[in-house]
Enzyme design. Structure first.
Site: not given
Length: 509
Positions: A79, A167, A169
């Site tokens: 990001c 993202h 994660e």
């Protein structure tokens, strides 16, 4: 030397989640502020740049010195990290036509790329940014896009540097774990050898070297963190560990005796100290939650200090500090605004002139539990819900009196026992009852009552950073409410808290 991944934090709310996902791959990683980059020694296998609330175009945007990293070690920008790696080296980043937040479908442009290996041709990812990369420098190659984001992922030719504008994660990125594994294991070459068993072996060895023949004192709370810390230290130094368990009178019903009994089975050297009168006396008339916390912290220090000084030649103070506490203390912009005072022991080192040892300071809460199981600690103790350091004092809104403590202890026992009986306890991360400073009219038999109200709280969470309220069955709540009102004199109303964190906190004070 323990191999590791370094995560440079630019202030993203997801930074800890990146660390958790890397550790789930059995690879050790550390979070460091972008402006305090550690030495890149031979143990560092790769670096991840986190997201950020900043725009790279902001005057005070983070601008890390990557000279010891970029082109020398595998590097992944996420990001903001991706936007910075483009913007700082000749690319352009502009405000997105519309803020890109939420699910998007990623189209893999280079299925043979090492970062994208094994991902399907299209996969769902999670976007969360207001800017977008509009052009990339020479030598950068786009490897994935979405309908709205042309530069969703790129790599730099001639070096092991990749970047993604989504993202991986978060749960909503369905193949995020595979992508992180491709980077951490495939590209960085990590061996995935960091397990709870390896942590125990390494930590015990390090503790023996560090502490030698010195004595250590530890304040036990009965909770998971201090218990696991105690057992780790006991394995390393045996009877040279002295544990003190202070009963403030604010524990759950029978908890002091029950916990002391469980510690006996572990072979720990524990002294229990009852200090009800001191705590109740100093809390009399106090209703402000911050004052309560400070009084309890001060009293604990005084009682603990008095007992610890009876032990001759103690050199070390052990604490059950865990990794989120460490991260908070060195965050990008310094410690965050005080929402409530931390319950960890404060002031003891200065008062006692002891050195600090924190055997769990590298672990998240769920990792502490896994280490505890590896140490052979009872699953019943390891599976206990977190309990606030100030105890029931911050679950009693208003003044603390022995009578109000006794009421809440009875309510809490009925509630927790019912969760265990109905097989719900292990499905809840934390549960407790709160005694409100509110009385309401009720009817019992033919008599009018005017008694207290209690709130029940149950949340799901991973580490307490965020939490959602648990949808307990109506029949369960009805049964618990009925039991509490019928069995606890002084309570005639029960409510259930359906607030999540954020915006609410888990505890009410």
């Amino acid at each position: 030397m323990q191999e590791k991944i370094i995560i440079l934090d630019f202030g993203s709310q997801y930074t800890q989640l990146i660390a958790r996902r890397v550790r789930e791959l059995n690879v050790y990683c550390e979070i460091h502020p972008f402006n305090k980059i550690p030495e890149m020694d031979s143990s560092v296998r790769g670096v991840i740049l986190s997201g950020s609330p900043y725009s790279v175009r902001d005057e005070h945007a983070p601008q890390p010195d990557l000279s010891a990293i970029k082109g020398r070690l595998p590097l992944l920008g996420v990001c903001y990290g991706a936007q910075y790696l483009s913007y700082a080296y000749g690319g352009d980043v502009q405000p997105a036509p519309s803020r890109e937040y939420g699910r998007a479908m990623l189209t893999v442009g280079d299925a043979g790329d090492a970062l994208l290996r094994g991902l399907p041709a299209t996969t769902q990812v999670w976007m969360s940014h207001g800017d977008t990369i509009t052009s990339i420098p020479d030598g950068y190659r786009i490897i994935a896009s979405t309908d709205d984001v042309r530069v969703a992922a790129y790599r730099i030719e001639g070096e092991s540097t990749w970047a993604i504008q989504f993202h991986p994660e978060v749960y909503h990125s369905t193949d995020g774990r595979q992508l992180l594994a491709n980077f951490v294991v495939g590209i960085c070459g990590c061996s995935q050898s960091w397990t709870s068993e390896s942590f125990v072996d390494a930590t015990v060895r390090e503790l023996r070297e560090k502490l030698g023949d010195d004595k250590v004192v530890l304040g036990l709370s009965g909770g998971v963190d201090s218990t696991v810390a105690a057992v780790l230290l006991h394995r390393a130094i045996g009877e040279r560990l002295y544990c003190i368990f202070v009963d403030s009178g604010l524990l759950r019903k029978n908890e002091f005796d029950d916990v002391l009994e469980s510690y006996k089975d572990m072979g720990l050297n524990v002294k229990g100290v009852k200090a009800h009168d001191k705590f109740y006396g100093d809390l009399a008339g106090v209703t402000d939650p911050e004052r309560k916390r400070k009084i309890i912290g001060r009293d604990f220090v005084e009682v603990f200090n008095e007992e610890a000084q009876r032990i001759r030649d103690v050199k070390w103070l052990a604490q059950g500090t865990i990794y989120p506490d460490v991260i908070e203390s060195c965050s990008v912009n310094g410690p965050s605004a005080t929402i409530k005072s931390h319950h960890n022991v404060g002031g003891l080192p200065e008062k006692m002139n002891l050195r600090i040892v924190e055997p769990l300071r590298l672990l998240f809460k769920d990792e502490v539990r896994r280490v505890g199981l590896s140490l052979g600690i009872s699953p019943l103790l390891i599976g206990r819900h977190p309990f606030p350091g100030p105890g029931l004092a911050i679950r009693i809104l208003g003044e603390i009196t022995p009578e109000r403590v006794a009421i809440l202890q009875e309510v809490d026992k009925i509630y927790i026992d019912a969760l265990r009986r109905d097989g719900l306890y292990d499905k809840v991360w934390q549960a407790g009852a709160i005694l409100l400073p509110v009385k309401s009219v009720g009817v019992m038999g033919d008599e009018r009552t005017y008694e207290s109200c209690v709130a029940l709280r149950a949340v799901t969470s991973t580490d307490g950073m965020t939490a959602d309220w648990v949808h307990l069955p109506y029949e369960f709540l009805a049964g618990v409410s009925n039991d509490i009102i019928n069995k606890v004199r002084g309570v005639n109303r029960v409510v259930y808290d359906i607030s999540s964190k954020p915006p609410a906190t888990i505890e009410w004070e």
